[in-house]
Design a protein around this motif. Structure first.
Motif, PDB file in Angstrom:
ATOM      1  N   HIS A   1       0.838  -1.200   0.000  1.00 57.50           N
ATOM      2  CA  HIS A   1       0.000   0.000   0.000  1.00 57.50           C
ATOM      3  C   HIS A   1       0.876   1.255   0.000  1.00 57.50           C
ATOM      4  CE1 HIS A   1      -3.744  -2.101   0.384  1.00 57.50           C
ATOM      5  NE2 HIS A   1      -3.454  -2.620   1.565  1.00 57.50           N
ATOM      6  N   TYR A   2       1.952   1.197   0.758  1.00 59.94           N
ATOM      7  CA  TYR A   2       2.882   2.324   0.844  1.00 59.94           C
ATOM      8  C   TYR A   2       3.494   2.623  -0.525  1.00 59.94           C
ATOM      9  CZ  TYR A   2       5.167   5.059   4.599  1.00 59.94           C
ATOM     10  OH  TYR A   2       5.549   6.032   5.490  1.00 59.94           O
ATOM     11  N   ALA A   3       4.025   1.596  -1.154  1.00 60.23           N
ATOM     12  CA  ALA A   3       4.668   1.774  -2.461  1.00 60.23           C
ATOM     13  C   ALA A   3       3.666   2.239  -3.511  1.00 60.23           C
ATOM     14  CB  ALA A   3       5.331   0.469  -2.892  1.00 60.23           C
ATOM     15  N   ARG A   4       2.478   1.635  -3.513  1.00 62.21           N
ATOM     16  CA  ARG A   4       1.492   1.996  -4.535  1.00 62.21           C
ATOM     17  C   ARG A   4       0.967   3.420  -4.336  1.00 62.21           C
ATOM     18  NH1 ARG A   4      -0.408  -3.477  -3.907  1.00 62.21           N
ATOM     19  NH2 ARG A   4      -2.155  -2.757  -2.624  1.00 62.21           N
ATOM     20  N   ALA A   5       0.851   3.865  -3.083  1.00 56.30           N
ATOM     21  CA  ALA A   5       0.415   5.245  -2.841  1.00 56.30           C
ATOM     22  C   ALA A   5       1.367   6.229  -3.511  1.00 56.30           C
ATOM     23  CB  ALA A   5       0.329   5.511  -1.342  1.00 56.30           C
TER      24      ALA A   5
ATOM     25  N   ALA B   1       0.226  10.622 -11.296  1.00 54.33           N
ATOM     26  CA  ALA B   1      -0.876  11.580 -11.451  1.00 54.33           C
ATOM     27  C   ALA B   1      -2.238  10.902 -11.398  1.00 54.33           C
ATOM     28  CB  ALA B   1      -0.716  12.393 -12.730  1.00 54.33           C
ATOM     29  N   TYR B   2      -2.385   9.958 -10.477  1.00 59.24           N
ATOM     30  CA  TYR B   2      -3.677   9.347 -10.192  1.00 59.24           C
ATOM     31  C   TYR B   2      -4.006   9.612  -8.721  1.00 59.24           C
ATOM     32  CZ  TYR B   2      -3.362   6.821 -14.634  1.00 59.24           C
ATOM     33  OH  TYR B   2      -3.273   6.492 -15.968  1.00 59.24           O
ATOM     34  N   PRO B   3      -4.386  10.845  -8.393  1.00 57.71           N
ATOM     35  CA  PRO B   3      -4.558  11.217  -6.988  1.00 57.71           C
ATOM     36  C   PRO B   3      -5.625  10.415  -6.254  1.00 57.71           C
ATOM     37  CG  PRO B   3      -5.431  12.916  -8.444  1.00 57.71           C
ATOM     38  CD  PRO B   3      -4.656  11.970  -9.299  1.00 57.71           C
ATOM     39  N   ASP B   4      -6.712  10.067  -6.933  1.00 58.30           N
ATOM     40  CA  ASP B   4      -7.769   9.307  -6.266  1.00 58.30           C
ATOM     41  C   ASP B   4      -7.274   7.942  -5.826  1.00 58.30           C
ATOM     42  OD1 ASP B   4      -9.482  11.418  -6.622  1.00 58.30           O
ATOM     43  OD2 ASP B   4     -10.430  10.603  -8.422  1.00 58.30           O
TER      44      ASP B   4
ATOM     45  N   PRO C   1       2.200   8.680  12.243  1.00 61.30           N
ATOM     46  CA  PRO C   1       2.416  10.028  11.688  1.00 61.30           C
ATOM     47  C   PRO C   1       2.872  10.012  10.232  1.00 61.30           C
ATOM     48  CG  PRO C   1       4.190   9.458  13.196  1.00 61.30           C
ATOM     49  CD  PRO C   1       3.138   8.398  13.353  1.00 61.30           C
ATOM     50  N   TYR C   2       3.584   8.963   9.829  1.00 65.81           N
ATOM     51  CA  TYR C   2       4.090   8.935   8.457  1.00 65.81           C
ATOM     52  C   TYR C   2       2.990   8.598   7.459  1.00 65.81           C
ATOM     53  CZ  TYR C   2       8.301   8.807  11.272  1.00 65.81           C
ATOM     54  OH  TYR C   2       9.260   9.088  12.206  1.00 65.81           O
ATOM     55  N   PHE C   3       2.030   7.776   7.854  1.00 64.76           N
ATOM     56  CA  PHE C   3       0.884   7.502   6.987  1.00 64.76           C
ATOM     57  C   PHE C   3       0.009   8.754   6.865  1.00 64.76           C
ATOM     58  CE2 PHE C   3       0.933   2.703   8.205  1.00 64.76           C
ATOM     59  CZ  PHE C   3       2.069   2.527   7.445  1.00 64.76           C
ATOM     60  N   LEU C   4      -0.174   9.455   7.977  1.00 62.19           N
ATOM     61  CA  LEU C   4      -0.938  10.702   7.952  1.00 62.19           C
ATOM     62  C   LEU C   4      -0.221  11.766   7.125  1.00 62.19           C
ATOM     63  CD1 LEU C   4      -1.881  10.675  11.730  1.00 62.19           C
ATOM     64  CD2 LEU C   4      -3.542  10.578   9.856  1.00 62.19           C
ATOM     65  N   GLU C   5       1.092  11.811   7.244  1.00 62.78           N
ATOM     66  CA  GLU C   5       1.889  12.751   6.450  1.00 62.78           C
ATOM     67  C   GLU C   5       1.699  12.476   4.961  1.00 62.78           C
ATOM     68  OE1 GLU C   5       6.603  14.054   5.925  1.00 62.78           O
ATOM     69  OE2 GLU C   5       6.063  12.051   6.627  1.00 62.78           O
ATOM     70  N   LEU C   6       1.744  11.205   4.599  1.00 60.15           N
ATOM     71  CA  LEU C   6       1.581  10.819   3.195  1.00 60.15           C
ATOM     72  C   LEU C   6       0.221  11.268   2.667  1.00 60.15           C
ATOM     73  CD1 LEU C   6       2.206   9.298   0.594  1.00 60.15           C
ATOM     74  CD2 LEU C   6       1.526   7.187   1.738  1.00 60.15           C
ATOM     75  N   LYS C   7      -0.827  10.971   3.437  1.00 59.48           N
ATOM     76  CA  LYS C   7      -2.165  11.373   2.998  1.00 59.48           C
ATOM     77  C   LYS C   7      -2.249  12.880   2.834  1.00 59.48           C
ATOM     78  CE  LYS C   7      -7.073  11.141   4.199  1.00 59.48           C
ATOM     79  NZ  LYS C   7      -8.104  10.609   5.114  1.00 59.48           N
ATOM     80  N   GLY C   8      -1.712  13.621   3.797  1.00 59.73           N
ATOM     81  CA  GLY C   8      -1.746  15.072   3.713  1.00 59.73           C
ATOM     82  C   GLY C   8      -0.997  15.600   2.512  1.00 59.73           C
ATOM     83  N   GLN C   9       0.154  15.015   2.225  1.00 55.96           N
ATOM     84  CA  GLN C   9       0.929  15.499   1.091  1.00 55.96           C
ATOM     85  C   GLN C   9       0.212  15.231  -0.229  1.00 55.96           C
ATOM     86  OE1 GLN C   9       4.834  13.829   0.473  1.00 55.96           O
ATOM     87  NE2 GLN C   9       5.466  15.550  -0.785  1.00 55.96           N
ATOM     88  N   ILE C  10      -0.375  14.047  -0.353  1.00 56.88           N
ATOM     89  CA  ILE C  10      -1.100  13.736  -1.588  1.00 56.88           C
ATOM     90  C   ILE C  10      -2.234  14.732  -1.806  1.00 56.88           C
ATOM     91  CG2 ILE C  10      -2.573  12.029  -2.723  1.00 56.88           C
ATOM     92  CD1 ILE C  10      -0.915   9.852  -1.277  1.00 56.88           C
ATOM     93  N   LEU C  11      -3.003  15.006  -0.737  1.00 57.94           N
ATOM     94  CA  LEU C  11      -4.112  15.954  -0.854  1.00 57.94           C
ATOM     95  C   LEU C  11      -3.596  17.349  -1.184  1.00 57.94           C
ATOM     96  CD1 LEU C  11      -6.232  14.751   2.189  1.00 57.94           C
ATOM     97  CD2 LEU C  11      -6.890  14.587  -0.230  1.00 57.94           C
ATOM     98  N   LEU C  12      -2.527  17.772  -0.518  1.00 57.27           N
ATOM     99  CA  LEU C  12      -1.961  19.097  -0.765  1.00 57.27           C
ATOM    100  C   LEU C  12      -1.501  19.235  -2.203  1.00 57.27           C
ATOM    101  CD1 LEU C  12      -0.769  21.859   0.019  1.00 57.27           C
ATOM    102  CD2 LEU C  12       1.233  20.639   0.918  1.00 57.27           C
ATOM    103  N   GLU C  13      -0.749  18.263  -2.680  1.00 55.58           N
ATOM    104  CA  GLU C  13      -0.183  18.352  -4.022  1.00 55.58           C
ATOM    105  C   GLU C  13      -1.200  18.028  -5.103  1.00 55.58           C
ATOM    106  OE1 GLU C  13       3.360  15.983  -3.901  1.00 55.58           O
ATOM    107  OE2 GLU C  13       4.394  17.400  -2.572  1.00 55.58           O
ATOM    108  N   SER C  14      -2.394  17.619  -4.687  1.00 54.90           N
ATOM    109  CA  SER C  14      -3.486  17.390  -5.638  1.00 54.90           C
ATOM    110  C   SER C  14      -4.438  18.581  -5.673  1.00 54.90           C
ATOM    111  CB  SER C  14      -4.265  16.123  -5.255  1.00 54.90           C
ATOM    112  OG  SER C  14      -3.423  14.997  -5.258  1.00 54.90           O
ATOM    113  N   GLY C  15      -4.027  19.679  -5.043  1.00 55.58           N
ATOM    114  CA  GLY C  15      -4.832  20.884  -5.072  1.00 55.58           C
ATOM    115  C   GLY C  15      -5.917  20.946  -4.028  1.00 55.58           C
ATOM    116  N   LYS C  16      -5.757  20.195  -2.924  1.00 57.14           N
ATOM    117  CA  LYS C  16      -6.767  20.180  -1.867  1.00 57.14           C
ATOM    118  C   LYS C  16      -6.112  20.510  -0.511  1.00 57.14           C
ATOM    119  CE  LYS C  16      -9.449  16.624  -4.287  1.00 57.14           C
ATOM    120  NZ  LYS C  16     -10.007  15.244  -4.203  1.00 57.14           N
TER     121      LYS C  16
END
Length: 459
Positions: free
Chosen positions: A283-287, A294-297, A314-329
């Motif tokens: 899951h980590y690698a695929r995220a 460029a498949y944010p969903d 904290p690192y899983f939460l960090e990952l989620k936050g970064q994806i949302l941030l860099e996806s324009g959210k």
């Protein structure tokens, strides 16, 4: 910023003279490579290296293990107490213990002063080269052109051979020292031996058999010889059969997975971690792979599975936050990033990521929180140019231009832009009260930048 962000530091104007894997002279400039920074990876590297550093008689707080974004299997030292490890080496390693063996070897170079002493080998080789050039030139002047050219070529070959012999001696010394550090630290040397076996396979990439490789034209002894020379001592160590802490091994698997997701082509990463693999590592690698592709969903879906499995990580939460941030959210990124900052005890790079998200919301109500978060970030890690850039933007948004210029000066100083650092610092001093800590800091930057610029001009 955040997960495996590129971090540009001042150029390191030295050459790597102690590469782990090389079939020729080590002439790769560190400055030509990019440093990868990630909180989880740096914490793991620190924890696995600290006992070895202490066993080497060095202060762990003074030694850095730095990750380089390069797919080749390599590690080196380039002056100072810094061990550089290529991302390709972590991908090639199968265990934490193998990486510890590499770090121990590189610490052998540091304690042996090999970077400094490398000049000795170069000096001797240069002397041979100059002598052969003089002899060759004299012969050519006397009309013996072919003999003169032969003398020059022979001299260059002899000089190269002398330098390579010197290099191989240093490598053998670092091997022996490294195995001793592992034993003193109570860490098995099995990983060092097994990694030599991997290096043997690398040698075969350049030749079909050992007979095709001239061992006297290598910077390192042949990997098989290195393994054989150390095997006896390593197997006699009381720590030989000691297993690595399972928690460290678990962390290594996570670091390796996220590194593959970040560094590999997304298609390659998804092939290594196919959908049928429902492990945390997959899951980590695929995220990362979906995010880079460029498949944010799909990336958020994988991140959500990680958070569902370990809601407080904290690192899983960090990952989620970064994806949302860099996806324009950016607004959606705030909640997981705030949790990540709290769970990581204000880890500097995660705090910088939250500060960036707060600024990206374009909501003035978030600027003071962004300022406070970023001030904590740069106080704990001053070598993050992007954090300084973001803090400068936040100060500008709050109307504090003098401190915006000071943050800009900090950033320029970090990336080696002395003139811009000097002008920004001097501008900051015009608006900051004299005698305050910020004024003194701006003055220090201006003086240092001016001195560096003058030194460069004299050179």
């Amino acid at each position: 910023m955040g997960l495996f962000s590129f971090a540009w530091r001042k150029p390191i104007a030295r050459f790597a003279v102690a590469t782990l894997v090389s079939l020729g002279l080590a002439t790769q400039p560190v400055a030509a490579q990019s440093i990868l920074r990630d909180t989880e990876t740096e914490a793991w590297l620190k924890d696995i290296s600290t006992p070895i550093i202490a066993a080497a008689g060095l202060q762990p707080s003074n030694v850095d293990v730095v990750l380089i974004g390069d797919k080749s299997i390599n590690a080196f030292v380039a002056g100072g107490q810094v061990v550089y490890i290529h991302s390709g080496l972590l991908e090639a390693a199968d265990t934490t213990n193998e990486v510890q063996g590499v770090i121990a070897h590189e610490l052998g170079h540091i304690t042996g002063g090999h970077v400094i002493r490398g000049a000795e080998g170069a000096k001797a080789a240069t002397g041979i080269t100059l002598l052969s050039l003089l002899v060759g030139a004299a012969a050519m002047a006397a009309g013996a052109g072919d003999a003169g050219m032969a003398a020059m070529m022979a001299g260059q070959q002899a000089a190269l051979g002398k330098y390579l012999a010197f290099s191989r001696t240093q490598e053998s010394s670092a091997d022996a020292a490294g195995s001793g550090f592992l034993e003193k630290a109570g860490i098995s040397g099995k990983g060092m031996l097994s990694f030599f076996q991997k290096l043997r396979k690398e040698e075969f990439r350049y030749a079909s058999t050992y007979a095709d490789i001239d061992p006297f034209m290598q910077t390192h002894p042949m990997s098989g010889d290195r393994e054989e020379n150390l095997r006896g001592d390593i197997m006699r160590s009381a720590a030989y059969n000691k297993a690595t802490d399972p928690a460290l091994e678990e962390r290594f698997k996570r670091v390796k997975a996220k590194l593959i997701g970040y560094m590999d082509d997304p298609t390659t990463a998804l092939r290594k971690y196919p959908e049928k693999d429902q492990s945390i590592y997959a899951h980590y690698a695929r995220a990362y792979a979906w995010h880079r592709g460029a498949y944010p969903d799909k990336a958020v879906e994988e991140a959500n599975k990680l958070v569902a499995a370990k809601p407080d990580d904290p690192y899983f939460l960090e990952l989620k936050g970064q994806i949302l941030l860099e996806s324009g959210k950016p607004k959606e990124a705030l909640a997981p990033l705030r949790q990540a900052v709290a769970g990581s005890r204000n880890a500097p790079m995660i705090s910088a990521l939250l500060g960036h998200a707060l600024l990206a919301t374009e909501d003035r109500e978030n600027l003071k929180e962004a300022r406070d978060v970023l001030k904590v970030s740069v106080a704990r890690d001053r070598e993050n140019p992007f954090a300084w850039y973001t803090l400068g933007s936040v100060y500008a948004g709050l109307g504090d231009e003098p401190r915006a210029r000071l943050a800009t000066a900090e950033r320029y100083a970090l990336i080696g832009q002395e003139r811009l650092a000097q002008s920004s610092a001097e501008a900051a001093m015009q608006g900051i009260p004299r005698g305050t800590s910020d004024y003194i800091r701006a003055e220090d930057i201006a003086l240092s930048a001016r001195s560096a610029a003058q030194d460069r001009k004299r050179r």
